[in-house]
Enzyme design. Structure first.
Site, mmCIF file in Angstrom:
data_model
loop_
_atom_site.group_PDB
_atom_site.id
_atom_site.type_symbol
_atom_site.label_atom_id
_atom_site.label_comp_id
_atom_site.label_asym_id
_atom_site.label_seq_id
_atom_site.Cartn_x
_atom_site.Cartn_y
_atom_site.Cartn_z
ATOM 1 N N TYR A 130 -1.037 7.282 -11.401
ATOM 2 C CA TYR A 130 -0.413 8.189 -11.094
ATOM 3 C C TYR A 130 0.208 9.367 -12.198
ATOM 4 O O TYR A 130 0.743 10.318 -11.625
ATOM 5 C CB TYR A 130 1.221 7.371 -11.415
ATOM 6 C CG TYR A 130 1.661 6.372 -10.404
ATOM 7 C CD1 TYR A 130 1.017 5.015 -10.017
ATOM 8 C CD2 TYR A 130 3.133 6.433 -9.946
ATOM 9 C CE1 TYR A 130 1.492 4.472 -8.786
ATOM 10 C CE2 TYR A 130 3.402 5.145 -9.346
ATOM 11 C CZ TYR A 130 2.276 4.649 -8.586
ATOM 12 O OH TYR A 130 3.075 3.825 -7.745
ATOM 13 N N LYS A 168 -9.100 -4.662 -12.882
ATOM 14 C CA LYS A 168 -9.956 -4.705 -11.992
ATOM 15 C C LYS A 168 -11.059 -5.183 -12.522
ATOM 16 O O LYS A 168 -11.998 -3.706 -12.595
ATOM 17 C CB LYS A 168 -9.534 -3.962 -11.059
ATOM 18 C CG LYS A 168 -11.056 -4.350 -9.329
ATOM 19 C CD LYS A 168 -10.921 -5.687 -8.574
ATOM 20 C CE LYS A 168 -11.862 -4.987 -7.976
ATOM 21 N NZ LYS A 168 -12.386 -6.727 -6.844
ATOM 22 N N ASP A 227 -6.821 -8.584 -6.786
ATOM 23 C CA ASP A 227 -6.911 -9.278 -5.173
ATOM 24 C C ASP A 227 -6.974 -10.757 -5.367
ATOM 25 O O ASP A 227 -6.360 -11.068 -4.662
ATOM 26 C CB ASP A 227 -8.596 -8.701 -5.150
ATOM 27 C CG ASP A 227 -9.578 -8.870 -5.702
ATOM 28 O OD1 ASP A 227 -9.316 -9.466 -7.277
ATOM 29 O OD2 ASP A 227 -10.661 -9.033 -5.394
ATOM 30 N N ASP A 283 3.038 -1.623 -8.750
ATOM 31 C CA ASP A 283 3.462 -1.643 -7.557
ATOM 32 C C ASP A 283 3.207 -1.900 -6.870
ATOM 33 O O ASP A 283 4.225 -2.532 -5.761
ATOM 34 C CB ASP A 283 3.297 0.392 -8.057
ATOM 35 C CG ASP A 283 4.119 0.339 -6.300
ATOM 36 O OD1 ASP A 283 5.612 0.781 -6.525
ATOM 37 O OD2 ASP A 283 3.517 1.507 -5.937
ATOM 38 N N ASP A 336 5.780 -5.512 -5.060
ATOM 39 C CA ASP A 336 6.756 -5.370 -3.544
ATOM 40 C C ASP A 336 6.491 -6.575 -3.206
ATOM 41 O O ASP A 336 6.918 -7.278 -2.304
ATOM 42 C CB ASP A 336 5.857 -5.043 -2.401
ATOM 43 C CG ASP A 336 6.452 -2.893 -2.482
ATOM 44 O OD1 ASP A 336 7.136 -2.706 -3.451
ATOM 45 O OD2 ASP A 336 6.588 -2.736 -1.234
HETATM 46 C C1 IPM Z 1 8.441 1.827 -7.563
HETATM 47 C C2 IPM Z 1 7.690 3.155 -6.135
HETATM 48 C C3 IPM Z 1 7.712 4.760 -6.479
HETATM 49 C C4 IPM Z 1 6.642 3.617 -7.218
HETATM 50 C C5 IPM Z 1 7.443 5.932 -5.747
HETATM 51 C C6 IPM Z 1 8.925 5.671 -4.933
HETATM 52 C C7 IPM Z 1 7.139 6.541 -6.613
HETATM 53 O O1 IPM Z 1 7.207 2.431 -4.895
HETATM 54 O O2 IPM Z 1 9.516 2.211 -7.991
HETATM 55 O O3 IPM Z 1 8.055 1.179 -7.020
HETATM 56 O O4 IPM Z 1 5.660 3.833 -6.396
HETATM 57 O O5 IPM Z 1 6.452 3.874 -8.911
HETATM 58 MG MG MG Z 2 6.989 0.138 -5.185
#
Ligand code: IPM
Ligand code: MG
Length: 359
Positions: free
Chosen positions: A142, A191, A223, A247, A251
């Protein structure tokens, strides 16, 4: 106690969910005799529209001058065409870096009331889901060099993934310390079969392990981890991982608990000032329709009380109110299952607020 909070409503559903969190915070302040002072901060798409910059320096300064920062969500299709360095998300990345919050804490815990909203098979859910992802937040791909150039008539894009030993060590320590306070199991995810940065990551984690003989360290390739999270999430206690892996895995981890709308996160550096936000995005498709789930943001406010303001009973009180509302069968659309009572964002906030009780 008196505390100042920089409030970033942001874009999409951001303003509506933050509104509910502030109403809850105000009620908590009343109940416990605190005063929370809010400073509005523009960041993301709305700041691009107003100032041509997703995070103008004075906005970052407002955050740095506050005791803590509460954020809704930023971004949306309206700003898809803007150049990379000016995207709404860049404002968020600059805020994280500017605040020095390298440690992002994302819990994946199933609320028993929402077990049926999990897409996993009942027998997997029944084994329990209660783990935490510690995500490195201000390093890695990032924050590496980003570049699109032309070579031999062809476009080439470069994103650099770079970690220093020091960056790995400081997040590793947080991972071990966090595991020490929980189930004493730390899984380091990388990884290392492909990436140099991951081989360094793994080496540093094993060096640190010598200082934490009471914590069982294991290694897992990212993975495989993605697979294990859906196969048997009960095996995890604390996962520590780099920025982009965290990240993606967070999710996935949120989804198995029922909805991404339920999950708060805290980001902390060396001091007590933190950045608190739900882990979901700005969901522009449902913005201004009173459909969003405000629980992730309300729980993020609870985390702020617990970790930045040392107000554990106040945080408990918010979490108990959320639990009571779920017990009573109220659900926003994202966690709705037949037989429960569907409510909108404002009503969900109001229900949580009326269920706040001082212990
Ligand atoms: C998160 C989001 C952010 C990230 C985006 C909006 C930049 O997906 O906080 O997980 O990737 O960190
Ligand atoms: Mg995210």
């Amino acid at each position: 106690m008196e505390k100042t909070v920089a409030v970033i409503r942001g874009d999409g559903i951001g303003p509506e969910i933050v509104e509910q969190a502030l109403l809850v915070l105000n009620r908590v302040a009343e109940l416990f005799g605190h005063k929370f002072r809010y400073t509005d901060v523009d960041m993301g798409g709305c700041a691009i529209d107003k100032y041509g910059d997703p995070l103008p320096p004075e906005m970052l300064n407002k955050c740095l001058a506050s005791d803590s920062v509460l954020l809704g969500a930023v971004g949306g299709p309206k700003w898809n065409g803007v150049p990379g360095p000016l995207r709404p998300e860049k404002g968020l990345l600059r805020l994280r870096a500017g605040m020095g919050v390298y440690s992002n804490n994302r819990p994946a815990k199933i609320w028993p009331q929402l077990a049926s909203a999990s897409p996993l098979k009942q027998e997997i859910v029944d084994k329990g889901i209660d783990f935490l992802i510690v995500r490195e937040l201000i390093g890695g791909i990032y924050f590496g060099r980003h570049e699109t150039l032309t070579q031999q008539g062809e476009a080439v894009a470069v994103d650099e993934l770079r970690y220093t030993e020091g960056e790995i060590r400081r997040i590793g320590r947080i991972g071990f310390e966090t595991a020490r306070k929980r189930g004493k199991k730390l899984c380091s995810v990388e990884k290392s079969n492909v990436l140099d940065s991951s081989r360094l990551w793994k080496k540093v984690m094993h060096e640190l392990a010598r200082d934490y003989p009471d914590v069982a360290l294991s290694d897992m390739l990212v993975d495989n981890c993605a697979m294990q999270i859906v196969k048997d999430p009960s095996q995890f206690d604390v996962i520590v991982t780099e920025n982009m892996f965290g990240d993606i895995l967070s999710d996935e981890a949120s989804m198995i608990t029922g909805s991404i709308g339920m999950i708060p996160s805290s980001s902390l550096g060396d001091g007590s000032r933190g950045l608190y936000e739900p882990i979901h995005g700005s969901a522009p498709d449902i913005a201004l329709k009173d459909l969003a789930n405000p629980i992730g943001t309300i729980l993020a406010a609870a985390m702020m009380l617990r970790f930045s303001f040392d107000m554990a009973s106040e945080a408990d009180c918010i979490e108990a109110a959320v639990s009571a509302v779920l017990d009573a069968g109220f659900r926003t659309g994202d966690i709705y299952t037949p037989g429960s009572c569907r409510v909108g964002c404002g009503e969900m906030g109001r229900l949580i607020l009326t269920n706040l009780r001082k212990p």
